[in-house]
Design an enzyme around this catalytic site. Structure first.
Site, PDB file in Angstrom:
ATOM      1  N   LYS A 151       0.826  -1.203   0.000  1.00  0.00           N
ATOM      2  CA  LYS A 151       0.000   0.000   0.000  1.00  0.00           C
ATOM      3  C   LYS A 151       0.866   1.262   0.000  1.00  0.00           C
ATOM      4  O   LYS A 151       0.539   2.254  -0.663  1.00  0.00           O
ATOM      5  CB  LYS A 151      -0.931   0.004   1.225  1.00  0.00           C
ATOM      6  CG  LYS A 151      -1.920  -1.144   1.241  1.00  0.00           C
ATOM      7  CD  LYS A 151      -2.693  -1.235  -0.055  1.00  0.00           C
ATOM      8  CE  LYS A 151      -3.489  -2.514  -0.169  1.00  0.00           C
ATOM      9  NZ  LYS A 151      -4.085  -2.704  -1.507  1.00  0.00           N
ATOM     10  N   LEU A 176      -9.480  -0.488   8.535  1.00  0.00           N
ATOM     11  CA  LEU A 176      -9.998  -1.820   8.251  1.00  0.00           C
ATOM     12  C   LEU A 176     -11.457  -1.698   7.813  1.00  0.00           C
ATOM     13  O   LEU A 176     -12.275  -1.125   8.528  1.00  0.00           O
ATOM     14  CB  LEU A 176      -9.905  -2.694   9.506  1.00  0.00           C
ATOM     15  CG  LEU A 176     -10.481  -4.098   9.392  1.00  0.00           C
ATOM     16  CD1 LEU A 176      -9.678  -4.943   8.420  1.00  0.00           C
ATOM     17  CD2 LEU A 176     -10.537  -4.759  10.769  1.00  0.00           C
ATOM     18  N   VAL A 177     -11.779  -2.216   6.635  1.00  0.00           N
ATOM     19  CA  VAL A 177     -13.120  -2.046   6.073  1.00  0.00           C
ATOM     20  C   VAL A 177     -14.054  -3.116   6.640  1.00  0.00           C
ATOM     21  O   VAL A 177     -13.801  -4.323   6.535  1.00  0.00           O
ATOM     22  CB  VAL A 177     -13.096  -2.124   4.540  1.00  0.00           C
ATOM     23  CG1 VAL A 177     -14.508  -1.915   3.976  1.00  0.00           C
ATOM     24  CG2 VAL A 177     -12.142  -1.080   3.965  1.00  0.00           C
TER      25      VAL A 177
END
Length: 287
Positions: A151, A176-177
């Site tokens: 990332k 965090l999704v």
């Protein structure tokens, strides 16, 4: 990867939300969630689905034709290692270069991660972490934080090329999704993000974001002409044992908890992530 062409804000939000709930795609083969996205094409008016390999520059150009915006989410459905880091960086470069060669593109919304900002040797310090922060490449390699490294490097590569090509780009650095079906459909991405979760928690940088809120922020970032640079995006920082237990329960069965687990401590860790830019964007004063 989502491109937009000639549809209203309501359609923008619906498509972003549904696609982000299904997958953050770009690297890897055909999966069940990709079939679900293709099925959307049969019922959604003005929605066209392309199969894009981000390592195939020409396939990206075809998908971008006549589009006004690109929402880019790069995640591997498989494992993260040094090789995958390189592939994700190459994919980011291909996507941004394709946008540079597409005259109709007005803005790129590049979805990155908070893990591209929080990992460094002095993670235990009391320094605030904001959009100016970047994860240290050497530190990520030493601890084999391949997801965070991917990332970091892919976002940095995208920014370098976007600035060189004078493109309008913003990045969304999400926590965090979470959300209905997200963990079940993206279990590996969830676990990749959570590598080093104990250190993130103890240092006040473990945070999560609801997928619908993330989709809304993406659309706001595109539609607000004053947006620029990076935006940290999360709903809550997990900094107490009670909140950590609730997070683990929401991720079950990925993260098992002993039956009838009871919180033992009352310590509250200092929150170090800052979201001034996000707050302004949500309030409609992004500049």
């Amino acid at each position: 990867m989502i491109t937009l062409s000639g549809c209203g804000a309501e359609h923008h939000w619906q498509w972003c939300s549904r696609v982000m709930s299904s997958a953050t795609a770009g690297i890897g083969g055909e999966k069940e969630i990709e079939k679900q996205i293709k099925d959307m094409e049969k019922v959604e008016e003005r929605l066209v689905v392309f199969h894009v390999d981000i390592l195939d520059y020409q396939s990206i150009l075809v998908a971008l034709k006549d589009s006004s915006a690109l929402f880019c989410c790069l995640d591997s459905p498989d494992s993260y290692d040094e090789k995958m880091v390189d592939l994700e960086v190459r994919g980011a470069i291909n996507v941004v270069e394709a946008c540079a060669q597409t005259d109709s593109i007005e803005k790129i919304v590049f979805n990155s991660s908070l893990t591209a900002a929080i990992w460094r040797e002095d993670i235990c310090s009391d320094k605030d972490v904001d959009e100016r922060s970047w994860s240290d490449q050497g530190f990520c390699r030493k601890l084999k934080l391949w997801y965070a490294l991917a990332k970091t490097l892919s976002e940095q590569a995208a920014w370098a090329l976007a600035m060189d090509r004078m493109l309008c780009m913003v990045s969304i650095n999400a926590g965090l999704v979470l959300g209905p079906g997200v963990t079940q459909q993206n279990p590996r991405s969830t676990m990749f993000y959570l590598k080093g979760a104990a250190e993130m928690y103890e240092n006040g940088v473990l945070a999560f974001v609801d997928v619908n809120f993330l989709a809304d922020v993406n659309i706001r970032a595109f539609e607000d002409q004053s947006t620029s640079g990076r935006y940290f995006c999360f709903n809550q920082i997990v900094n107490t044992e009670e909140e950590a237990v609730k997070l683990a329960q929401s991720l079950s069965p990925l993260i098992p908890l002993p039956p009838r687990y009871e919180c033992q401590g009352s310590e509250v860790y200092a929150e170090r992530l800052k979201t001034k830019k996000l707050n302004k964007l949500v309030e409609g004063t992004a500049c």
